[in-house]
Design a protein around this motif. Sequence first.
Motif, short mmCIF file in Angstrom:
data_model
loop_
_atom_site.label_atom_id
_atom_site.label_comp_id
_atom_site.label_asym_id
_atom_site.label_seq_id
_atom_site.Cartn_x
_atom_site.Cartn_y
_atom_site.Cartn_z
N PRO A 149 0.81 -1.21 0.00
CA PRO A 149 0.00 0.00 0.00
C PRO A 149 0.84 1.25 0.00
N ALA A 150 0.52 2.19 -0.88
CA ALA A 150 1.27 3.44 -0.96
C ALA A 150 1.16 4.19 0.35
N LEU A 151 2.28 4.64 0.87
CA LEU A 151 2.39 5.48 2.06
C LEU A 151 1.94 4.80 3.34
N ALA A 152 1.58 3.53 3.29
CA ALA A 152 1.15 2.85 4.51
C ALA A 152 2.34 2.56 5.41
N ASP A 153 2.21 2.84 6.68
CA ASP A 153 3.24 2.54 7.67
C ASP A 153 4.59 3.18 7.32
N HIS A 154 4.57 4.31 6.66
CA HIS A 154 5.82 4.92 6.22
C HIS A 154 6.47 5.77 7.30
N GLU A 155 5.79 5.98 8.41
CA GLU A 155 6.34 6.84 9.46
C GLU A 155 7.68 6.33 9.97
N THR A 156 7.83 5.02 10.04
CA THR A 156 9.08 4.47 10.57
C THR A 156 10.25 4.68 9.62
N MET A 157 9.99 4.85 8.33
CA MET A 157 11.06 5.06 7.36
C MET A 157 11.40 6.53 7.19
N LEU A 158 10.38 7.38 7.21
CA LEU A 158 10.58 8.79 6.89
C LEU A 158 10.66 9.70 8.11
N GLY A 159 10.31 9.19 9.29
CA GLY A 159 10.43 9.99 10.49
C GLY A 159 9.69 11.31 10.38
N PRO A 160 10.37 12.45 10.59
CA PRO A 160 9.70 13.75 10.56
C PRO A 160 9.16 14.14 9.19
N THR B 160 4.31 14.47 -5.70
CA THR B 160 3.43 14.88 -6.80
C THR B 160 4.13 14.71 -8.14
N GLY B 161 3.42 15.09 -9.19
CA GLY B 161 3.99 15.07 -10.54
C GLY B 161 4.30 13.66 -10.99
N SER B 162 5.50 13.46 -11.52
CA SER B 162 5.90 12.14 -12.03
C SER B 162 6.36 11.21 -10.93
N TRP B 163 6.30 11.65 -9.67
CA TRP B 163 6.79 10.86 -8.55
C TRP B 163 5.66 10.09 -7.88
N SER B 164 5.98 8.92 -7.36
CA SER B 164 5.04 8.13 -6.55
C SER B 164 5.81 7.47 -5.42
N GLY B 165 5.10 7.05 -4.39
CA GLY B 165 5.76 6.45 -3.23
C GLY B 165 5.00 5.25 -2.71
N SER B 166 5.71 4.29 -2.16
CA SER B 166 5.09 3.13 -1.54
C SER B 166 6.06 2.51 -0.55
N VAL B 167 5.54 1.59 0.24
CA VAL B 167 6.33 0.91 1.25
C VAL B 167 6.64 -0.51 0.78
N GLU B 168 7.89 -0.91 0.93
CA GLU B 168 8.30 -2.28 0.62
C GLU B 168 9.18 -2.77 1.75
N GLY B 169 8.68 -3.67 2.58
CA GLY B 169 9.45 -4.18 3.71
C GLY B 169 9.80 -3.05 4.66
N GLU B 170 11.10 -2.86 4.89
CA GLU B 170 11.57 -1.83 5.80
C GLU B 170 11.96 -0.55 5.08
N ARG C 142 15.38 10.06 -13.22
CA ARG C 142 14.60 8.85 -13.41
C ARG C 142 15.20 7.69 -12.60
N GLY C 143 14.32 6.94 -11.90
CA GLY C 143 14.82 5.80 -11.14
C GLY C 143 13.93 5.45 -9.97
N GLN C 144 14.44 4.55 -9.14
CA GLN C 144 13.75 4.12 -7.91
C GLN C 144 14.70 4.35 -6.74
N PHE C 145 14.21 4.99 -5.71
CA PHE C 145 15.03 5.45 -4.60
C PHE C 145 14.47 4.90 -3.30
N ALA C 146 15.30 4.17 -2.56
CA ALA C 146 14.88 3.55 -1.31
C ALA C 146 15.40 4.36 -0.13
N VAL C 147 14.53 4.61 0.84
CA VAL C 147 14.86 5.46 1.99
C VAL C 147 14.43 4.75 3.26
N ALA C 148 15.26 4.83 4.30
CA ALA C 148 14.88 4.30 5.61
C ALA C 148 15.56 5.11 6.70
#
Length: 877
Positions: A16-27, A37-47, A180-186
């Motif tokens: 699910p997009a943006l679900a439980d993302h607080e632990t990865m993105l913090g503030p 927005t725009g050409s960007w999208s976000g979702s949660v995958e594992g941690e 262009r690409g996929q960027f993982a953040v934790a």
Amino acid sequence: MTRFFFAVSLLALGGPALADHETMLGPLAGVAETGITGSWSGSVEGEWFILRNDQDGAELVLSVNAGQAPDSGRVTQVNVAMQADEGTAATGIVFENPQAGAICVAEVTVGGSAVLFCNENGQSNTIANVTGVARMDGSDVLEVLEIPGAAQFSVNGQVIGEIAGSAALGADIGLMTYDRGQFAVADFAIFDVPAEGGGLGTGGQATGAGDPEVARIMGQPFADVVATKPVREGWSAYTQDGWFVLENAGAQNDTFGYVVDVGWADQNGRVSSVQGAFYPTEQMSAEDIASSTFGLMIQNRDNGNSCLGEITAQANAVLTCFVGSDVQEIGRLNGVAKMDGSDIVSLSEFPGSVQFQVNGQVLGQIDGHPAQGTEIGVVAYNPGRFFVSGFHVSNIQQQTGTGEVAAASGDGGGPLPMFDGESGRITSTYLGVLTGIFLHEFGHALIGELQLPSTGPEEDAVDIFSALRISSPGALDGGSAEANKINQDMALYAALQWYYSGMMAEQQGQSGVPWQDEHTADLKRFRNTYCVIYGGNPGLFGGIAEAVNMDERTLSRCGEEFTKQNRAWRTILAPHTRVSEYYPEGMLGRDAPGAKLVAQFEPSSRQVGNFVKTIIGDSGTFQGYLDGLSADYALPRDIPVIFKDCGELNAWYSPSEGSVTMCYDLIEYLIVMISDIEMGTQGGYAAGTAQQATGTGGTVSGQGNLGASTAPFVEGQAGGQTGGATGAQPFDELADMGVPVTRVLFPAPGRGPTPNGHATARIVTTEDVATLLTDDGQQWVLIDTRGEGQSLPGALIEPLAGRDGSLTDTFQANIDGWLNEVTGGNTGVHLIFFGNGPNDRSSYNGALRAAALGRYASVLWYRGGEEAWVANALPLE
């Protein structure tokens, strides 16, 4: 919190997009709800929180207003990874002041570079651009330490650059992703550094069974232990502001922590880490915690032994091991800790070997140590408040050449020779091969980058440079007797690889390199490089000369050859050399400007490659070596040193790119070759296994062990029989190696020290066996469990006779049937089991299996095996 992140994880994202993302993105979690927005999208995958973009040149910034950093300092930190086709793709930490029109970005690129730049009033200023810093495997941690008006950017503990006086500081802080690409953040976090005597906040939430906050901060396995283990009297444990806190109000000489059972590390290895710091309580002063520490521990509960890599209040790091009542300091790094909550203690494990690191620097290594077991934990000692987070244990997965993660079992990653788990031997062999190849290519780079004259064939010239450099006084001085020995053996292995390769070519009927090739034949390369090494220090390196029967006439010339070659290279390089203790002829000052050598270790599809990357690359060991070279020579431009799979046995310097490429393929080939010759492996695998490594050329028959740390060389005699050569040393086949007698089968691959007794069989010596075999009145069956090469006269070669498992497994019936067949049902015969020697456990297993059948009157274990037989000048066939 450090994660290992592989490209395959980014290829199959969902959830699910943006679900439980607080632990990865913090503030930044709240900003992400509306800011993507725009050409960007976000979702949660594992941690991980994943940001995707399919538009070229698009940038996304998510930020919050953080205001001015406190005087004590503020840390912004994030764990990142990315996958992109565009080389310009990047992600990092951004500082922005929209009102002042100023922005600074501390980023890493998909190519592994770290870049720090600022844009103010329409002017762009690149402050730092360092290649080969990011590993791009999910373990990269970006960090900015900020005080009012200034900030320092680090990647994986390495300082990249500093910002001073920029208007971008003191306003908004956030995350930037570009292209262009996929960027993982934790684990994006912004936290203040406590003032002297303070803490990381006040108050806190007491822990309880199943506390989800503990699981979020430290992981579920850790939380499960916290929920069931009572807190020691005098201590308290609670969560606070995103930290797990252990507090000791004043008890001295008291240790408390939590240990998780994670099982034994497999052959692919694993990495564990924890982040944290400690401070006085509100009632304490700094003096009260002067002897306090916190760190990461490995423990073997079965024998009660442990080792602890810890950080002290003096910002030092210490590795200490506890075996019974014995306490031993293994390693120490002074001033390595930052004490601001960003310090990371980690350890890398392989079977029989553990290496501790603090902030990416190697603290120390233990091998074959009884403390290695199945438990890893976080431990605090003495008074204070200990703030920790991100306890993480990650198995290292193999990767295939297509980027997909391979199974941890099977032959997908090729062999991984470990030389009986001896730390010094592993280090000297791997580093000797690796450094010998690199210095050859670095010699080419010096000639190309500095436009040096080369009056003879360049390939021969850089061979000499490599030999001079690896055996120089500065290279041999390790600061301790143990380190000195490793450095000496490294120098020998840099030359021995050519001897082994040349001997193999001769025995296989190969003529060597074509006459028109620019390289000299391997045996000649050995002669030239070893002559220089020997000529510079015959007392230290004379043993190999005797082993390979190098004639006195040649040796007598080596001293003069060394002098001439050393003089020539030092003279040519003097205008580009910084003056130092080891290079007094240098014509440059110590602060003369110059570029750097920068190591880049790509993931490998092979076990040897990933071992080199993890132990030598990720630990910073090789970069430290390159830093020494960069300090000696003033280079005109940065030279990336790239380790990667090449699909060929090669290494090269590229003048156009100004880079050195080191192929894992060549390193594996040479390591396997040495293992096959010195350890009796087959294609890098323990003898008797079905696996083989491609490209390896077999073993040198009739050769003894030329290992730099092993017994003297014994020449083979005509007809394939081996006798004792002049100078052969006595062989102690009953030496006590400190291994207890066991009734349990040793596990495969069956190499390692053995007991000097047997639980169920009678141990016999070479004299006993020789007498038995020549007594016409005795009946015997001699069983060789090695499954390779020549053997004792009349022996049956059967590696499965020493198979591991258990004495009650189904294979035991196969052994029973086979022994009944080879003995003709005569249970009164002597069954004699033997292998390579005292470091071959397969023969111990064979005798254990046979004795467990309970039907044979005489089961004998010949511990000395072939090594003792040969040492006593007895024939093989």
